[in-house]
Design an enzyme around this catalytic site. Structure first.
Site, short mmCIF file in Angstrom:
data_model
loop_
_atom_site.label_atom_id
_atom_site.label_comp_id
_atom_site.label_asym_id
_atom_site.label_seq_id
_atom_site.Cartn_x
_atom_site.Cartn_y
_atom_site.Cartn_z
N HIS A 148 0.84 -1.20 0.00
CA HIS A 148 0.00 0.00 0.00
C HIS A 148 0.87 1.25 0.00
O HIS A 148 2.03 1.24 0.42
CB HIS A 148 -0.93 0.02 1.23
CG HIS A 148 -0.27 0.51 2.49
ND1 HIS A 148 -0.22 1.84 2.85
CD2 HIS A 148 0.38 -0.17 3.47
CE1 HIS A 148 0.41 1.97 3.99
NE2 HIS A 148 0.80 0.77 4.41
N CYS A 149 0.29 2.34 -0.51
CA CYS A 149 0.89 3.66 -0.37
C CYS A 149 -0.16 4.52 0.32
O CYS A 149 -0.74 4.09 1.31
CB CYS A 149 1.35 4.23 -1.71
SG CYS A 149 0.12 4.14 -3.04
N ASN A 150 -0.43 5.71 -0.18
CA ASN A 150 -1.46 6.53 0.43
C ASN A 150 -2.82 6.22 -0.19
O ASN A 150 -3.72 5.73 0.48
CB ASN A 150 -1.12 8.02 0.27
CG ASN A 150 -2.12 8.91 0.99
OD1 ASN A 150 -3.18 9.17 0.46
ND2 ASN A 150 -1.80 9.37 2.18
#
Length: 209
Positions: A148-150
């Site tokens: 995941h990232c943002n």
């Protein structure tokens, strides 16, 4: 000539012009406030939504998790921060490739943080080998990994694409197609796209970044 005091005393509220103010609340409710003298009237704005200016922030959580492989999942910060979602997908490992995003369950999951900025000029490729090692580790431990990232739109999909190209010998287009099938919102920024296309040539030629 009248003095200021005389002008004030002789001024009639009936000479005031009618004023009107339109307000849009954060919920999207449009209100019209009109007043003349001491009389104030507040009503709903009849203007259609398409004429509304400004924006209403989207506060809903994005808990969609895409399975690129049974052991390799892709999502947003929201999914990574929602314990029920992580349990539902049997997540054991989390690869956080956002910048400045906290790992909220350090005692419950195996984390790796690789801080990448979502900017076209950011060097994505330098992080791919490290990320690939962690993905392979999760698989070898029979775990399920969430990357995941943002927003789960640019950085995390780019890392997963790099993994598919490096470890499964996919072309860029094939890897992108797999990622977008799992998570339709995936759209790496143009700089990452160019780097990944070059990365395939480096892999083919046996060179290393």
């Amino acid at each position: 000539m009248q003095s200021l005091t005389e002008e004030i005393q002789s001024f009639s509220r009936t000479r005031l012009r009618k004023q009107c103010t339109r307000v849009t609340s954060l919920s999207g409710r449009r209100i019209v406030e009109t007043w003349k003298g001491c009389t104030v009237t507040v009503v709903e704005d009849p203007s259609p939504p398409e004429r509304m200016l400004g924006y209403v922030p989207d506060t809903s959580w994005d808990l969609q998790v895409g399975a690129v492989r049974p052991y390799l999942l892709l999502g947003s910060q929201d999914a990574a921060n929602d314990f029920a979602t992580l349990r539902k997908h049997k997540v054991s490992h989390i690869l956080n490739v956002a910048y400045g995003v906290e790992n909220v369950f350090p005692d419950l999951f195996i984390y790796k943080t690789v801080s990448i900025q979502d900017h076209p000029d950011a060097d994505l490729l330098q992080h791919i080998p490290d990320c690939c090692d962690f993905i392979r580790r999760a698989r070898s431990e029979k775990g399920v990994l969430l990357v995941h990232c943002n927003a789960g739109v640019s950085r995390a999909p780019a890392v997963v694409i790099g993994f598919l190209m490096s470890c499964e010998d996919h072309t860029f287009d094939a890897a992108l197609s797999l990622v977008q099938s799992a998570r339709p919102a995936a759209s790496p920024n143009p700089g990452f796209v160019e780097q990944l296309k070059r990365y395939k040539n480096q892999l083919t030629n046996g060179s290393e970044h």
